[in-house]
Design a protein around this motif. Structure first.
Motif, PDB file in Angstrom:
ATOM      1  N   ASP A 117      47.215  53.525  -3.060  1.00 48.14           N
ATOM      2  CA  ASP A 117      48.142  54.818  -2.537  1.00 48.14           C
ATOM      3  C   ASP A 117      47.784  55.152  -1.123  1.00 48.14           C
ATOM      4  N   ALA A 118      46.583  54.953  -0.746  1.00 47.65           N
ATOM      5  CA  ALA A 118      46.241  55.401   0.710  1.00 47.65           C
ATOM      6  C   ALA A 118      46.715  54.610   1.682  1.00 47.65           C
ATOM      7  N   ASP A 119      47.317  53.286   1.219  1.00 52.00           N
ATOM      8  CA  ASP A 119      47.755  52.185   2.192  1.00 52.00           C
ATOM      9  C   ASP A 119      48.889  52.597   2.823  1.00 52.00           C
ATOM     10  N   THR A 120      49.430  51.741   3.665  1.00 49.72           N
ATOM     11  CA  THR A 120      50.766  51.920   4.154  1.00 49.72           C
ATOM     12  C   THR A 120      51.451  50.381   4.448  1.00 49.72           C
ATOM     13  N   VAL A 121      52.771  50.545   3.944  1.00 46.20           N
ATOM     14  CA  VAL A 121      53.494  49.007   4.193  1.00 46.20           C
ATOM     15  C   VAL A 121      54.348  49.179   5.065  1.00 46.20           C
ATOM     16  N   LEU A 122      54.512  48.327   6.198  1.00 45.35           N
ATOM     17  CA  LEU A 122      55.729  48.150   7.059  1.00 45.35           C
ATOM     18  C   LEU A 122      56.723  47.363   6.662  1.00 45.35           C
ATOM     19  N   ILE A 123      57.977  47.467   6.404  1.00 44.26           N
ATOM     20  CA  ILE A 123      58.998  46.554   5.979  1.00 44.26           C
ATOM     21  C   ILE A 123      60.048  46.544   7.043  1.00 44.26           C
ATOM     22  N   ALA A 124      60.064  45.393   7.682  1.00 48.84           N
ATOM     23  CA  ALA A 124      60.857  45.079   8.972  1.00 48.84           C
ATOM     24  C   ALA A 124      62.284  44.705   8.610  1.00 48.84           C
ATOM     25  N   GLY A 125      63.182  45.445   7.804  1.00 42.78           N
ATOM     26  CA  GLY A 125      64.368  45.087   7.878  1.00 42.78           C
ATOM     27  C   GLY A 125      65.050  44.103   6.690  1.00 42.78           C
ATOM     28  N   ASP A 126      66.216  44.154   6.534  1.00 40.16           N
ATOM     29  CA  ASP A 126      66.978  43.488   5.472  1.00 40.16           C
ATOM     30  C   ASP A 126      66.270  43.930   3.831  1.00 40.16           C
ATOM     31  N   ILE A 127      66.304  45.188   3.934  1.00 40.73           N
ATOM     32  CA  ILE A 127      65.699  45.980   2.375  1.00 40.73           C
ATOM     33  C   ILE A 127      66.730  45.664   1.473  1.00 40.73           C
ATOM     34  N   SER A 128      68.114  46.159   1.618  1.00 39.68           N
ATOM     35  CA  SER A 128      69.115  46.216   0.586  1.00 39.68           C
ATOM     36  C   SER A 128      70.384  45.492   1.020  1.00 39.68           C
ATOM     37  N   TRP A 129      70.984  44.764  -0.058  1.00 38.36           N
ATOM     38  CA  TRP A 129      72.270  44.359   0.207  1.00 38.36           C
ATOM     39  C   TRP A 129      73.325  45.312   0.272  1.00 38.36           C
ATOM     40  N   ALA A 130      73.016  46.511  -0.180  1.00 34.29           N
ATOM     41  CA  ALA A 130      73.892  47.510  -0.456  1.00 34.29           C
ATOM     42  C   ALA A 130      74.947  47.821   0.812  1.00 34.29           C
ATOM     43  N   LEU A 131      76.109  48.020   0.712  1.00 27.30           N
ATOM     44  CA  LEU A 131      77.180  48.409   1.899  1.00 27.30           C
ATOM     45  C   LEU A 131      77.207  49.697   2.275  1.00 27.30           C
ATOM     46  N   LYS A 132      76.850  50.734   1.377  1.00 30.87           N
ATOM     47  CA  LYS A 132      76.728  52.205   1.649  1.00 30.87           C
ATOM     48  C   LYS A 132      75.544  52.747   1.075  1.00 30.87           C
ATOM     49  N   LEU A 133      75.180  53.853   1.717  1.00 29.42           N
ATOM     50  CA  LEU A 133      73.907  54.371   1.342  1.00 29.42           C
ATOM     51  C   LEU A 133      73.630  54.804   0.041  1.00 29.42           C
ATOM     52  N   PRO A 134      74.665  55.399  -0.706  1.00 28.38           N
ATOM     53  CA  PRO A 134      74.683  55.711  -2.166  1.00 28.38           C
ATOM     54  C   PRO A 134      74.201  54.530  -2.930  1.00 28.38           C
ATOM     55  N   GLU A 135      74.693  53.420  -2.802  1.00 27.48           N
ATOM     56  CA  GLU A 135      74.386  52.070  -3.423  1.00 27.48           C
ATOM     57  C   GLU A 135      73.086  51.867  -3.066  1.00 27.48           C
ATOM     58  N   ALA A 136      72.382  52.051  -1.516  1.00 26.66           N
ATOM     59  CA  ALA A 136      71.053  51.618  -1.442  1.00 26.66           C
ATOM     60  C   ALA A 136      70.118  52.382  -1.992  1.00 26.66           C
ATOM     61  N   LEU A 137      70.424  53.671  -2.444  1.00 26.44           N
ATOM     62  CA  LEU A 137      69.295  54.671  -2.769  1.00 26.44           C
ATOM     63  C   LEU A 137      68.445  54.210  -4.074  1.00 26.44           C
ATOM     64  N   PRO A 138      69.146  53.167  -5.118  1.00 27.93           N
ATOM     65  CA  PRO A 138      68.293  52.968  -6.053  1.00 27.93           C
ATOM     66  C   PRO A 138      67.324  51.817  -5.497  1.00 27.93           C
ATOM     67  N   ASP A 139      67.624  51.070  -4.496  1.00 29.47           N
ATOM     68  CA  ASP A 139      66.771  50.313  -3.875  1.00 29.47           C
ATOM     69  C   ASP A 139      65.362  50.898  -3.629  1.00 29.47           C
ATOM     70  N   LEU A 140      65.993  51.986  -2.735  1.00 32.83           N
ATOM     71  CA  LEU A 140      64.796  52.871  -1.913  1.00 32.83           C
ATOM     72  C   LEU A 140      63.883  53.360  -2.981  1.00 32.83           C
ATOM     73  N   ALA A 141      64.526  53.928  -4.254  1.00 31.63           N
ATOM     74  CA  ALA A 141      63.733  54.367  -5.304  1.00 31.63           C
ATOM     75  C   ALA A 141      62.705  53.287  -5.825  1.00 31.63           C
ATOM     76  N   TRP A 142      63.282  52.178  -5.846  1.00 31.61           N
ATOM     77  CA  TRP A 142      62.368  50.882  -6.346  1.00 31.61           C
ATOM     78  C   TRP A 142      61.264  50.806  -5.564  1.00 31.61           C
TER      79      TRP A 142
END
Length: 246
Positions: A42-67
């Motif tokens: 929990d105290a660590d940090t993870v860097l994610i350098a792009g291509d996070i979600s295939w979603a085309l709009k932010l509302p569609e990406a929110l479940p992936d960000l919640a994951w």
């Protein structure tokens, strides 16, 4: 501990199974989550350098960000070429889950380390570069990189290491691009990048120390679908070096 992984290619709302690109991608979100929970605290940090979600709009990406939010640690995201949902960084920031932050032409102080980033782009000497389409994006990404490095140097104040996140590889045929030249001139100690998914590209990708910067390929299929320690900071964990390309 600072970890890294990229190219998660999640698709919760409109599923796009990644195994169409090869059997190694079968059930890749489950495999990423299992490896993540086994390694990251929990105290660590993870860097994610792009291509996070295939979603085309932010509302569609929110479940992936919640994951991603449900996984351990703090996460810092930068944009990839397939992150079409990331149209406005301000809007993205306003809707981010609690454990997520983003860098896009700016920087973030993580305490012992400063991280900055932008997407990057293909360069004018890359085969297939289209001046009418690509030049304006290339120029804009160089400006964003300059802004990110400037912000990082201000936050670091010469006392903290700087890690740069870009999605596109900053080398072409082992020759530094203008992105790599500016990263090296900034005094950064490490750079993580993704975008590459073919074993041939993995085999020829520039990694290790070049001009004082430790470059590291972090595409999740290259890493075996689990985060690894950011190299070049001097506190890498044992057992986190990615497997050799298949």
């Amino acid at each position: 501990m600072i970890w890294t992984i990229s190219d998660l290619h999640l698709s919760s709302v409109k599923p796009k199974p990644m195994d169409i690109f090869g059997d190694r991608w079968k059930q890749h979100p489950q495999r990423v989550a299992a490896a993540w929970r086994a390694r990251v605290r929990d105290a660590d940090t993870v860097l994610i350098a792009g291509d996070i979600s295939w979603a085309l709009k932010l509302p569609e990406a929110l479940p992936d960000l919640a994951w991603i939010d449900a996984l351990p640690g703090r996460k810092v995201l930068s944009r990839g070429n397939h992150d079409y949902w990331w149209e406005s960084t301000g809007r993205v920031r306003r809707q981010l889950p609690p454990s997520l932050a983003v860098v896009q032409g700016d920087a973030l102080d993580l305490g012992d380390v400063v991280v900055c980033g932008t997407r990057g782009w293909i360069t004018p000497d890359t085969p297939g570069f289209k001046p009418d389409e690509d030049q304006v994006v290339y120029n804009r990404e160089l400006i964003r990189l300059d802004l990110a490095l400037q912000a990082a140097r201000k936050l670091a104040a010469g006392a903290k290491p700087i890690v740069v996140m870009v999605h596109y590889p900053p080398f072409l045929d082992h020759r530094p691009t203008e992105f790599a030249r500016r990263i090296a001139a900034s005094g950064a100690v490490a750079c993580v990048y993704g975008h590459l998914h073919r074993p041939h590209d993995w085999a020829v990708a520039t990694q290790g120390v070049v001009d004082g910067v430790y470059y590291q390929l972090t595409s999740c299929d290259y890493l075996g679908f689990g985060p690894v320690a950011v190299r070049g900071l001097g506190h890498e964990a044992a057992g986190t070096v990615p497997p050799p390309p298949e």
